[in-house]
Design a protein around this motif. Structure first.
Motif, PDB file in Angstrom:
ATOM      1  N   SER A 207       0.827  -1.210   0.000  1.00 53.12           N
ATOM      2  CA  SER A 207       0.000   0.000   0.000  1.00 53.12           C
ATOM      3  C   SER A 207       0.860   1.257   0.000  1.00 53.12           C
ATOM      4  CB  SER A 207      -0.914   0.022   1.225  1.00 53.12           C
ATOM      5  OG  SER A 207      -1.671  -1.147   1.320  1.00 53.12           O
ATOM      6  N   ARG A 210      -2.324   7.948  -1.162  1.00 52.79           N
ATOM      7  CA  ARG A 210      -2.592   8.833  -2.290  1.00 52.79           C
ATOM      8  C   ARG A 210      -2.133  10.252  -1.953  1.00 52.79           C
ATOM      9  NH1 ARG A 210      -6.652   7.447  -5.849  1.00 52.79           N
ATOM     10  NH2 ARG A 210      -5.699   9.123  -7.077  1.00 52.79           N
ATOM     11  N   ASP A 217       1.082  12.009  -6.842  1.00 54.02           N
ATOM     12  CA  ASP A 217       0.279  10.799  -6.732  1.00 54.02           C
ATOM     13  C   ASP A 217       0.789   9.732  -7.698  1.00 54.02           C
ATOM     14  OD1 ASP A 217      -1.937   9.436  -5.510  1.00 54.02           O
ATOM     15  OD2 ASP A 217      -3.035   9.662  -7.398  1.00 54.02           O
ATOM     16  N   ALA A 221       2.408   5.983  -6.731  1.00 54.17           N
ATOM     17  CA  ALA A 221       2.006   4.721  -7.348  1.00 54.17           C
ATOM     18  C   ALA A 221       3.209   4.007  -7.952  1.00 54.17           C
ATOM     19  CB  ALA A 221       0.952   4.981  -8.422  1.00 54.17           C
ATOM     20  N   LEU A 260      -1.980  -2.271 -10.288  1.00 58.15           N
ATOM     21  CA  LEU A 260      -2.161  -1.161  -9.354  1.00 58.15           C
ATOM     22  C   LEU A 260      -3.624  -0.750  -9.336  1.00 58.15           C
ATOM     23  CD1 LEU A 260       0.902   1.162 -10.063  1.00 58.15           C
ATOM     24  CD2 LEU A 260       0.281   0.238  -7.833  1.00 58.15           C
ATOM     25  N   ASN A 262      -6.582   1.749  -6.923  1.00 55.21           N
ATOM     26  CA  ASN A 262      -6.599   2.816  -5.924  1.00 55.21           C
ATOM     27  C   ASN A 262      -7.975   3.003  -5.325  1.00 55.21           C
ATOM     28  OD1 ASN A 262      -8.128   5.007  -7.430  1.00 55.21           O
ATOM     29  ND2 ASN A 262      -6.451   4.646  -8.866  1.00 55.21           N
ATOM     30  N   TRP A 267      -3.172   3.678  -2.621  1.00 58.24           N
ATOM     31  CA  TRP A 267      -2.821   2.807  -3.737  1.00 58.24           C
ATOM     32  C   TRP A 267      -2.574   1.407  -3.182  1.00 58.24           C
ATOM     33  CZ3 TRP A 267      -3.108   3.871  -8.784  1.00 58.24           C
ATOM     34  CH2 TRP A 267      -3.076   5.209  -9.193  1.00 58.24           C
ATOM     35  N   HIS A 268      -2.934   0.376  -3.964  1.00 52.95           N
ATOM     36  CA  HIS A 268      -2.711  -1.003  -3.546  1.00 52.95           C
ATOM     37  C   HIS A 268      -2.184  -1.833  -4.715  1.00 52.95           C
ATOM     38  CE1 HIS A 268      -4.812  -0.586   0.297  1.00 52.95           C
ATOM     39  NE2 HIS A 268      -5.801   0.014  -0.341  1.00 52.95           N
TER      40      HIS A 268
END
Length: 388
Positions: A207, A210, A217, A221, A260, A262, A267-268
């Motif tokens: 993770s 953001r 951002d 990511a 990716l 979000n 973000w994950h």
């Protein structure tokens, strides 16, 4: 555990007057009332028989395909809270953009708050976990913390649910009456969905917060994607689910690399898993018992991680990082992981967040990550960033 107010949640009460809501893009269900409640651990040998008894009782009353809805705790040896609703309906996800309904006038002030554990104790917990990587075969353990709040007024649950959905339109939304209050949240993570013969899972691990600035951002990511620590953490989860589910599912389709995704705050790293059950009698509870908890919620190896959590964490998670969802008598169902959520009872609120600790984790970064994850629900309550 010490709390802000003695009797923070009355474990003897069940809020059955509240509707049960579980909204997803695939299987949204609305329920009201509880004909009966099943409170039995999934690991109890009598669970399946008790569940079948409930379903058969409903069928005898003319319900073609009865369902149960509710919550399953993080520790499957603890009782679940499954209800047979008096009334239920399935519906499609709203065709409109829910974000336009963000209730900017819905705000709360924090009268008192406390972290469980506090900052210094949490740092010590992470440091204690790190020492275990040298002495055992532990590869990852998820440590969590709670935030307890006393707000300036009772929470309007209908407005809160609307805000949760509007601010996080792509999540799994839920409103679940449980003992002592209501669980409301917007989980980004699907543990299991079964539709006829098809099975789906969508683990998230790794993770990053953001950023308001678009360039920053994008950089956040990219840094997450390039992070060896986060990629390692994610691969542990995917490999664990692959191993756990392979006894029940064939034709597994698992991408070689994560994608990716979000939410409005995070973000994950995400992997979409799909397959087909080997035996038609397999139901969602069979799959849950095989998979849960994944390394995303517990760690790996599972038993070593569970032992570490039991010995290190100073609180009981109960339904936090457990599961919320529904199942029918045909073995179908959908269960999301109970994260990005809150327990609410009047003006008292409890939030939860966890972070995956691996050998190169930084304790302070894990504290920051858990705080970032709580921001989803704090935003929904209209609580300002500087309130804590």
């Amino acid at each position: 555990m010490d709390t802000l107010v003695s009797g923070f949640f009355d474990s003897a009460s069940v809020t059955t007057s509240m509707p049960f809501l579980f909204y997803s893009k695939s299987s949204s269900v609305r329920c009201r009332g509880a004909k009966s409640v099943l409170e039995c651990p999934l690991t109890d040998p009598t669970f399946s028989r008790k569940l079948d008894d409930l379903f058969n009782r409903e069928k005898a009353q003319g319900v073609d395909n009865p369902i149960v809805v509710g919550a399953i705790p993080f520790d499957l040896a603890q009782p679940c809270h499954l209800m047979v609703p008096q009334w239920f309906t399935f519906q499609s996800a709203p065709p409109f953009d829910m974000s336009q309904f963000n209730d900017t006038g819905f705000k709360h002030r924090v009268r008192a708050h406390q972290f469980v554990p506090n900052h210094d104790v949490f740092i010590q917990c992470v440091e204690q976990a790190l020492t275990r990587f040298d002495d055992t075969d532990l590869k990852k353990v998820v440590l969590s913390r709670l935030l307890e709040l006393e707000l300036d007024k009772d929470v309007d649950l209908t407005r809160l649910m609307g805000n949760v959905m509007a601010q996080n339109p792509n999540a799994y939304h839920f409103n679940i009456p449980v003992k002592g209050g209501v669980m409301i949240g917007a989980s980004p993570e699907l543990l299991i969905r079964k539709k006829d013969e098809r099975v789906y899972s969508n683990p998230l691990a790794g993770s990053a917060k953001r950023q308001d600035d678009q360039a920053l951002d994008g950089a956040a990511a990219d840094a997450l994607w390039q992070s060896k620590k986060d990629q390692y953490e994610h691969r542990l989860v995917v490999d664990s689910i692959r191993s756990a589910i392979s006894g029940y599912v064939s034709d597994l389709r698992i991408p070689e690399e994560p994608s990716l995704v979000n939410t409005p705050t995070m973000w994950h790293l995400s992997t979409q898993i799909e397959g087909c059950v080997k035996e038609s009698a397999t139901n969602t509870f069979d799959l849950i018992k095989a998979i849960h908890p994944t390394p995303a919620m517990g760690g790996t190896p599972t038993q070593h991680a569970k032992q570490a959590i039991d010995e290190i964490e100073p609180h009981d998670r109960h339904f936090f990082s457990g599961l919320v969802g529904w199942a029918d008598s045909k073995g179908n169902g959908e269960w999301a992981i109970a994260i990005r959520c809150a327990e609410v009872n009047g003006a008292f609120v409890r939030l939860f967040a966890g972070a995956g600790v691996v050998p190169d984790s930084n304790p302070e970064n894990e504290w920051i990550e858990t705080g970032n994850k709580m921001r989803t629900m704090l935003n929904a309550f209209g609580i300002k960033r500087d309130a804590l």
